[in-house]
Design a protein around this motif. Structure first.
Motif, PDB file in Angstrom:
ATOM      1  N   ALA A   9      41.169  47.488  38.994  1.00  0.00           N
ATOM      2  CA  ALA A   9      41.930  46.235  39.118  1.00  0.00           C
ATOM      3  C   ALA A   9      43.433  46.526  39.056  1.00  0.00           C
ATOM      4  O   ALA A   9      44.221  45.912  39.787  1.00  0.00           O
ATOM      5  N   ASP A  10      43.823  47.490  38.213  1.00  0.00           N
ATOM      6  CA  ASP A  10      45.234  47.870  38.106  1.00  0.00           C
ATOM      7  C   ASP A  10      45.726  48.540  39.390  1.00  0.00           C
ATOM      8  O   ASP A  10      46.844  48.280  39.841  1.00  0.00           O
ATOM      9  N   VAL A  11      44.901  49.407  39.980  1.00  0.00           N
ATOM     10  CA  VAL A  11      45.265  50.038  41.254  1.00  0.00           C
ATOM     11  C   VAL A  11      45.510  48.956  42.307  1.00  0.00           C
ATOM     12  O   VAL A  11      46.495  49.007  43.055  1.00  0.00           O
ATOM     13  N   LEU A  12      44.645  47.964  42.354  1.00  0.00           N
ATOM     14  CA  LEU A  12      44.820  46.867  43.303  1.00  0.00           C
ATOM     15  C   LEU A  12      46.077  46.060  43.000  1.00  0.00           C
ATOM     16  O   LEU A  12      46.834  45.705  43.914  1.00  0.00           O
ATOM     17  N   ARG A  13      46.317  45.789  41.721  1.00  0.00           N
ATOM     18  CA  ARG A  13      47.506  45.032  41.316  1.00  0.00           C
ATOM     19  C   ARG A  13      48.780  45.743  41.769  1.00  0.00           C
ATOM     20  O   ARG A  13      49.737  45.107  42.226  1.00  0.00           O
ATOM     21  N   GLN A  14      48.778  47.077  41.686  1.00  0.00           N
ATOM     22  CA  GLN A  14      49.939  47.859  42.126  1.00  0.00           C
ATOM     23  C   GLN A  14      50.162  47.735  43.638  1.00  0.00           C
ATOM     24  O   GLN A  14      51.272  47.980  44.121  1.00  0.00           O
ATOM     25  N   GLN A  15      49.113  47.355  44.362  1.00  0.00           N
ATOM     26  CA  GLN A  15      49.210  47.152  45.811  1.00  0.00           C
ATOM     27  C   GLN A  15      49.376  45.675  46.167  1.00  0.00           C
ATOM     28  O   GLN A  15      49.244  45.289  47.327  1.00  0.00           O
ATOM     29  N   GLY A  16      49.603  44.838  45.154  1.00  0.00           N
ATOM     30  CA  GLY A  16      49.835  43.423  45.391  1.00  0.00           C
ATOM     31  C   GLY A  16      48.587  42.566  45.458  1.00  0.00           C
ATOM     32  O   GLY A  16      48.650  41.404  45.864  1.00  0.00           O
ATOM     33  N   VAL A  17      47.441  43.124  45.071  1.00  0.00           N
ATOM     34  CA  VAL A  17      46.184  42.371  45.097  1.00  0.00           C
ATOM     35  C   VAL A  17      45.775  42.075  43.661  1.00  0.00           C
ATOM     36  O   VAL A  17      45.502  42.995  42.890  1.00  0.00           O
ATOM     37  N   VAL A  18      45.737  40.811  43.310  1.00  0.00           N
ATOM     38  CA  VAL A  18      45.369  40.421  41.958  1.00  0.00           C
ATOM     39  C   VAL A  18      43.888  40.061  41.940  1.00  0.00           C
ATOM     40  O   VAL A  18      43.444  39.172  42.673  1.00  0.00           O
ATOM     41  N   VAL A  19      43.138  40.770  41.099  1.00  0.00           N
ATOM     42  CA  VAL A  19      41.704  40.532  40.985  1.00  0.00           C
ATOM     43  C   VAL A  19      41.283  40.867  39.554  1.00  0.00           C
ATOM     44  O   VAL A  19      41.828  41.785  38.932  1.00  0.00           O
ATOM     45  N   ASP A  20      40.322  40.119  39.050  1.00  0.00           N
ATOM     46  CA  ASP A  20      39.793  40.346  37.716  1.00  0.00           C
ATOM     47  C   ASP A  20      38.828  41.528  37.744  1.00  0.00           C
ATOM     48  O   ASP A  20      38.053  41.693  38.695  1.00  0.00           O
ATOM     49  N   ALA A  21      38.857  42.348  36.704  1.00  0.00           N
ATOM     50  CA  ALA A  21      37.979  43.521  36.618  1.00  0.00           C
ATOM     51  C   ALA A  21      36.505  43.138  36.714  1.00  0.00           C
ATOM     52  O   ALA A  21      35.717  43.820  37.384  1.00  0.00           O
ATOM     53  N   LEU A  22      36.106  42.049  36.065  1.00  0.00           N
ATOM     54  CA  LEU A  22      34.711  41.615  36.126  1.00  0.00           C
ATOM     55  C   LEU A  22      34.316  41.157  37.530  1.00  0.00           C
ATOM     56  O   LEU A  22      33.176  41.337  37.956  1.00  0.00           O
ATOM     57  N   GLU A  23      35.275  40.569  38.258  1.00  0.00           N
ATOM     58  CA  GLU A  23      35.029  40.187  39.651  1.00  0.00           C
ATOM     59  C   GLU A  23      34.722  41.421  40.488  1.00  0.00           C
ATOM     60  O   GLU A  23      33.810  41.413  41.306  1.00  0.00           O
ATOM     61  N   LEU A  24      35.504  42.469  40.282  1.00  0.00           N
ATOM     62  CA  LEU A  24      35.281  43.723  41.017  1.00  0.00           C
ATOM     63  C   LEU A  24      33.886  44.276  40.754  1.00  0.00           C
ATOM     64  O   LEU A  24      33.199  44.717  41.672  1.00  0.00           O
TER      65      LEU A  24
END
Length: 153
Positions: A111-126
């Motif tokens: 989720a943090d890797v995605l956040r660094q790319q501008g994608v906000v997602v919850d870890a449980l969603e992933l």
């Protein structure tokens, strides 16, 4: 920003091992966004496996004849897909940590890797997303499968 719809692991042949008794592959793990774009999550994964030596009976001089199996020929698409899902994580827990801790850390990291790319997602969603494994045409050819996982004529 587009939402994440699924996870994909792309598996390909590692060309640095030419021995048919050894199978070496790489695995890239990506998140697929609803607009079709992909975000790289992990690019440092893969594995190598070796075929066992098989005994084929007695030969005239009384010694056992042993032949090396071709690892590529005895590996199934399902085996590769299962291993790919394991190698992209979650990993086994570190000493003093539980499996639940390791899983939570893994999904939080992605989720943090995605956040660094501008994608906000919850870890449980992933964690709940579908996870596809796609084998390259080179890999399918190496294990004797044609397009779509079928045995060529």
């Amino acid at each position: 920003m587009a939402a994440v719809t699924r996870l994909v692991t792309l598996v390909d042949v590692q060309d640095d091992v030419a021995d048919p008794r050894q199978m070496s592959v790489s695995a890239l793990h990506e998140a697929v966004l609803e607009d079709g774009r992909r975000v790289l999550l992990l690019d440092d994964r893969g594995w190598t496996s070796a075929a066992l030596t098989a005994s084929w009976g007695e030969v005239p001089d009384g010694e056992s004849r042993r032949d090396q199996l071709d690892t590529w020929a005895v590996t199934s698409v399902e085996d590769i897909e299962e291993t790919a899902r394991v190698v992209v994580g979650p990993d086994e827990p570190a000493e003093g940590r539980s499996q639940a801790d390791a899983e939570a850390d893994h999904w939080a990291h992605l989720a943090d890797v995605l956040r660094q790319q501008g994608v906000v997602v919850d870890a449980l969603e992933l964690k709940r997303l579908p996870h596809d494994v796609v084998l390259s045409e080179r890999l399918l050819a190496r294990i004797g499968r044609g397009r779509g996982g079928t045995v060529p004529p």
